[in-house]
Scaffold this motif. Structure first.
Motif, PDB file in Angstrom:
ATOM      1  N   ARG A 291     -24.190  -1.644   3.797  1.00  0.00           N
ATOM      2  CA  ARG A 291     -22.880  -1.683   4.740  1.00  0.00           C
ATOM      3  C   ARG A 291     -22.052  -0.287   4.776  1.00  0.00           C
ATOM      4  N   THR A 292     -21.430   0.047   6.018  1.00  0.00           N
ATOM      5  CA  THR A 292     -20.609   1.098   5.636  1.00  0.00           C
ATOM      6  C   THR A 292     -19.182   0.669   5.974  1.00  0.00           C
ATOM      7  N   LEU A 293     -18.305   0.904   4.909  1.00  0.00           N
ATOM      8  CA  LEU A 293     -16.983   0.194   4.875  1.00  0.00           C
ATOM      9  C   LEU A 293     -15.859   1.469   5.082  1.00  0.00           C
ATOM     10  N   THR A 294     -14.878   1.151   5.733  1.00  0.00           N
ATOM     11  CA  THR A 294     -13.858   2.281   5.964  1.00  0.00           C
ATOM     12  C   THR A 294     -12.764   1.814   4.958  1.00  0.00           C
TER      13      THR A 294
ATOM     14  N   PRO B 238       0.869  -1.198  -0.108  1.00  0.00           N
ATOM     15  CA  PRO B 238      -0.004  -0.019   0.009  1.00  0.00           C
ATOM     16  C   PRO B 238       0.665   1.283  -0.074  1.00  0.00           C
ATOM     17  N   THR B 239       0.389   2.320  -0.923  1.00  0.00           N
ATOM     18  CA  THR B 239       1.227   3.459  -0.899  1.00  0.00           C
ATOM     19  C   THR B 239       0.859   4.377   0.228  1.00  0.00           C
ATOM     20  N   ASP B 240      -0.453   3.947   0.956  1.00  0.00           N
ATOM     21  CA  ASP B 240      -0.753   4.955   2.012  1.00  0.00           C
ATOM     22  C   ASP B 240      -1.649   3.858   2.904  1.00  0.00           C
ATOM     23  N   GLY B 241      -1.646   4.353   4.236  1.00  0.00           N
ATOM     24  CA  GLY B 241      -2.351   3.346   5.123  1.00  0.00           C
ATOM     25  C   GLY B 241      -1.984   2.101   5.375  1.00  0.00           C
ATOM     26  N   ARG B 242      -2.975   1.209   5.682  1.00  0.00           N
ATOM     27  CA  ARG B 242      -2.697  -0.291   5.883  1.00  0.00           C
ATOM     28  C   ARG B 242      -3.531  -1.216   5.468  1.00  0.00           C
ATOM     29  N   LEU B 243      -3.334  -2.371   5.675  1.00  0.00           N
ATOM     30  CA  LEU B 243      -4.207  -3.561   5.289  1.00  0.00           C
ATOM     31  C   LEU B 243      -5.459  -3.641   5.893  1.00  0.00           C
ATOM     32  N   PRO B 244      -6.237  -4.010   5.579  1.00  0.00           N
ATOM     33  CA  PRO B 244      -7.756  -4.271   6.366  1.00  0.00           C
ATOM     34  C   PRO B 244      -7.492  -5.286   7.445  1.00  0.00           C
TER      35      PRO B 244
ATOM     36  N   ARG C   9      -8.838   9.707  -8.666  1.00  0.00           N
ATOM     37  CA  ARG C   9     -10.028  10.415  -9.235  1.00  0.00           C
ATOM     38  C   ARG C   9     -10.946  10.818  -8.337  1.00  0.00           C
ATOM     39  N   THR C  10     -11.300   9.904  -7.295  1.00  0.00           N
ATOM     40  CA  THR C  10     -12.358  10.336  -6.466  1.00  0.00           C
ATOM     41  C   THR C  10     -11.972  11.300  -4.986  1.00  0.00           C
ATOM     42  N   GLY C  11     -10.759  11.202  -4.792  1.00  0.00           N
ATOM     43  CA  GLY C  11     -10.362  12.173  -3.837  1.00  0.00           C
ATOM     44  C   GLY C  11     -10.559  11.366  -2.570  1.00  0.00           C
ATOM     45  N   LEU C  12     -11.174   9.879  -2.656  1.00  0.00           N
ATOM     46  CA  LEU C  12     -11.058   9.185  -1.432  1.00  0.00           C
ATOM     47  C   LEU C  12      -9.762   8.769  -0.785  1.00  0.00           C
ATOM     48  N   GLY C  13      -9.643   8.326   0.221  1.00  0.00           N
ATOM     49  CA  GLY C  13      -8.295   7.787   0.740  1.00  0.00           C
ATOM     50  C   GLY C  13      -8.602   7.255   2.157  1.00  0.00           C
ATOM     51  N   SER C  14      -7.233   6.880   2.792  1.00  0.00           N
ATOM     52  CA  SER C  14      -7.373   6.274   4.135  1.00  0.00           C
ATOM     53  C   SER C  14      -8.257   7.076   5.203  1.00  0.00           C
ATOM     54  N   GLY C  15      -9.431   6.277   5.736  1.00  0.00           N
ATOM     55  CA  GLY C  15     -10.193   6.919   6.677  1.00  0.00           C
ATOM     56  C   GLY C  15     -11.425   7.400   6.053  1.00  0.00           C
ATOM     57  N   SER C  16     -11.485   7.477   4.806  1.00  0.00           N
ATOM     58  CA  SER C  16     -12.805   7.761   3.900  1.00  0.00           C
ATOM     59  C   SER C  16     -13.852   6.573   4.338  1.00  0.00           C
ATOM     60  N   THR C  17     -15.235   6.905   4.128  1.00  0.00           N
ATOM     61  CA  THR C  17     -16.130   6.080   4.253  1.00  0.00           C
ATOM     62  C   THR C  17     -16.908   5.677   2.909  1.00  0.00           C
TER      63      THR C  17
END
Length: 717
Positions: free
Chosen positions: A173-176, A138-144, A159-167
């Motif tokens: 279901r809400t996924l992080t 991973p280039t950012d964050g950690r594995l699930p 493209r979407t601007g989402l990243g680590s910590g986004s939901t």
């Protein structure tokens, strides 16, 4: 080595600039050919490493009942039978002695609620760790670490601007998002989840991988397993399929390489004619001291071979160096790029091809040089290019080529089979090019005669028109190659415009609303339409089993996406605006790739203009000096060269744009890819203007040289 050959080699050593000018067009074509070989070889190696879905740590690849049977198989069918449930099969495989790990890869499209990025995303599974994981770091964050955590593709994150910590929300279901990971071939927005994640529960895996050293018979005996194959054999099959794509790419590139080489051959032939005209006295002296016709001709061919060798080696080295530099720069910017593969044997083949093309291009000038009698050569004028073209031979040949082109074009329209029709259209285009080559001097002379009255009061214009008429064969050589490049570019622009219009019309016809939902049946469609219509932001209706949704005026786009994707459940949702944007993006990529490919031919043609003008000015040094003596200024001398280049550029632009537009429409008709509602007039006009400007810019060096000619120096030269 005979005296003539020794003289040719010595001349090449004394004047490397002449060698460079002669081989410059071949050098450009060789760079393109070698770059094509590098591209396809690197692509093939990359596909070898990444085309197979069998992980590197796997020892066996298995198929199970309903597992899709191949890489990339679509998932999405729920399974309740324990004997065919992929997850259950994997669990049973893990109990087989010798198995250290087992995993089923799966991927499917799911509806994701993620604000303005809501829509259909690709979701794929991975064990995340162990020998069967295919994930990059991973280039950012950690594995699930749990079922409610996911990774997001690096391209999707950008493209979407989402990243680590986004939901985000999948199936209610809400996924992080816990990290960002590079995903190869990320064609759409992508998520990566653990293979036990509920989001993919019940989906068929495309393939089951097993690590360890189990007995193949024991694996085959597991309930639900239908095929057991060693991992290496499966990878070899996947590679064979991928190699087919690489070979098809190489075949496609070979067409453009061939066109560039044809253009280079025309430029080289013209350049050799100019150089040999300047060396008439030298060749005559060789004949006087005993050199035979064959020795003189062979000496020219030896010089051509030497030119082709130097240009080929230089072009190959530039291509290899450029490839390394480009990949290094891309890698330094953070892009995931493969290592450059250099097949030295094929690169050597490119060099050999450059030598062969150069020798063949010089064959006619070499034979002409050998036929020059010593006495005539000693008294000949400096410029044999002033010899008038023979109309009795050229005009009938040109007429035959035009008739053949028309017949092939008509045949292409009437065949009705796209492949054969396209081939007939291509042959028709070659016949037209042949007609231009043969009749080019007459076309140039005719245009010069038409322009002459317009420039009668402008000295540089009169000089340029006079040179074009006197040296019509030389000017025609420039315009012929340039018109080939312009024609290919114009045909590409027209074809892409037609295909784009056809695709957009198809989208508007098949998706008559801003949003289209595709439920499983009429009852579900009616229920879903009623549900969505109750939203204050939407209007929904059922049409032919589809739910057509339009936002109300002033509705918030994010709220609209969230409402539709959330309400559609598992039903696929298509946003027409997204589809049009993706289509435009894809067409734009195709357009730029095509322009890059045909642009090489155009580049070779521009190089030919620069080289021909440079040699022409060098040859006419005495003439320019005499004109300076009678009052021609430095500026006027430069303007005369610019006017000659402009004339050649205009002739080539008009011929190329007109013929290219015709053959672009012909290509659309024969392939049936699209229908043209209007020519891209702006693009074609820009192409024509750009070609004229580039032709003038290519003559900047010769213009400066013409302006520096001193009257006294020219008379002495």
């Amino acid at each position: 080595m005979n005296p003539a050959t020794r003289a040719a080699v010595a001349g090449a050593r004394r004047s490397p600039r002449r060698l460079l000018l002669t081989g410059l067009a071949v050098l450009v074509a060789t760079v393109f050919a070698a770059a094509s070989v590098l591209l396809t070889s690197t692509l093939r190696a990359d596909l070898t490493e990444n085309s197979s879905t069998v992980p590197a740590g796997a020892t066996f690849a298995l198929e199970a009942d309903g597992s899709g049977g191949g890489a990339g198989g679509r998932a999405g069918v729920s399974v309740t039978d324990d004997t065919t449930d992929t997850a259950a099969v994997v669990d049973r495989l893990r109990t087989v002695p010798g198995v250290t790990a087992a995993s089923a890869s799966a991927e499917t499209m799911v509806q994701v609620v993620a604000g303005s990025a809501s829509g259909s995303w690709m979701i794929r599974t991975d064990p995340m760790t162990g020998p069967l994981s295919t994930l990059a770091t991973p280039t950012d964050g950690r594995l699930p670490a749990g079922p409610d955590e996911v990774l997001i593709g690096a391209g999707t994150a950008e493209r979407t601007g989402l990243g680590s910590g986004s939901t985000l929300e999948v199936d209610g279901r809400t996924l992080t998002v816990t990290g960002v990971v590079p995903v190869r071939y990320e064609y759409s927005d992508a998520l990566v989840v653990q293979e036990t994640d509920p989001a993919v529960a019940g989906f068929f895996g495309s393939r089951i991988a097993v690590a360890g050293d189990p007995d193949p018979a024991a694996l085959a005996a597991v309930s639900g397993v239908t095929q057991v194959q060693p991992a290496e054999e499966q990878r070899a099959e996947d590679l064979a399929r991928a190699s087919t794509s690489a070979n098809a790419l190489l075949a496609g590139l070979s067409v453009f390489v061939g066109l560039a080489l044809v253009a280079a051959a025309v430029v080289v032939a013209s350049t050799f004619r100019i150089i040999l005209a300047r060396r008439t006295r030298e060749l005559a002296m060789l004949r006087c001291v005993g050199a035979s016709r064959g020795q003189v001709a062979r000496s020219v061919l030896v010089e051509a071979a030497l030119t082709g060798l130097v240009a080929g080696v230089a072009g190959a080295l530039i291509a290899v160096g450029g490839g390394w530099a480009a990949l290094a720069a891309a890698g330094a910017s953070g892009a995931d790029v493969p290592a450059l593969v250099v097949p030295w044997g094929r690169i050597a083949g490119c060099v050999l091809l450059a030598v062969v093309v150069t020798v063949l291009a010089a064959l006619s000038p070499a034979l002409a040089a050998g036929r020059t009698p010593p006495v005539v050569a000693l008294g000949a004028a400096d410029a044999t290019g002033a010899r008038a073209p023979r109309a009795r031979i050229r005009l009938p040949l040109a007429a035959l080529a035009v008739v053949a082109a028309v017949a092939l074009a008509v045949a292409g329209l009437g065949i009705g089979e796209p492949g054969l029709g396209t081939a007939a259209a291509a042959l028709s285009g070659l016949a037209v090019f042949a007609a231009i080559v043969v009749a080019g001097p007459f076309v140039v002379s005719g245009v010069a005669a038409l322009v002459a009255p317009l420039v009668a009061r402008w000295a540089p214009g009169r000089i340029a028109v006079g040179n074009a008429r006197r040296m019509s064969r030389r000017t025609a050589a420039m315009t012929t190659v340039l018109s080939l490049g312009v024609g290919l570019t114009a045909a590409l622009l027209v074809s892409v415009a037609g295909a784009s219009a056809d695709i957009q019309a198809t989208i508007e016809r098949n998706y008559p609303a801003d949003i289209v939902v595709m439920p499983g049946g009429d009852d579900e469609a009616a229920t879903l339409a009623a549900q969505l219509d109750r939203s204050p932001d939407l209007t929904a209706r059922v049409d032919d089993g589809l739910v057509l949704v339009d936002p109300v005026a002033g509705a918030d786009p994010v709220a609209v996406r969230t409402a539709v994707v959330g309400g559609a459940g598992d039903a696929p949702v298509m946003f027409t605006a997204d589809l049009q944007e993706q289509t435009e993006s894809a067409i734009g990529v195709v357009r730029w790739i095509g322009l890059g490919l045909v642009g090489v031919t155009l580049l070779v043609a521009v190089v030919g203009v620069g080289v021909t003008m440079a040699l022409s000015v060098s040859e006419r040094t005495r003439e320019i000096a005499l004109l300076r003596t009678v009052g021609l200024s430095r500026v006027a001398a430069r303007r005369a060269v610019a006017a000659e280049a402009t004339l050649a550029g205009v002739v080539a632009a008009v011929l190329g744009v007109v013929l290219g537009a015709v053959y672009g429409v012909l290509a659309l008709r024969t392939t049936g890819i699209g229908s043209l509602t209007g020519l891209p007039v702006g693009q074609l006009a820009g192409l024509a203007a750009g070609v004229v400007v580039v032709a003038v810019l290519a003559s900047v060096g010769p213009m400066r040289r013409a302006g520096r000619v001193e009257p006294a120096h020219g008379v002495i030269a």
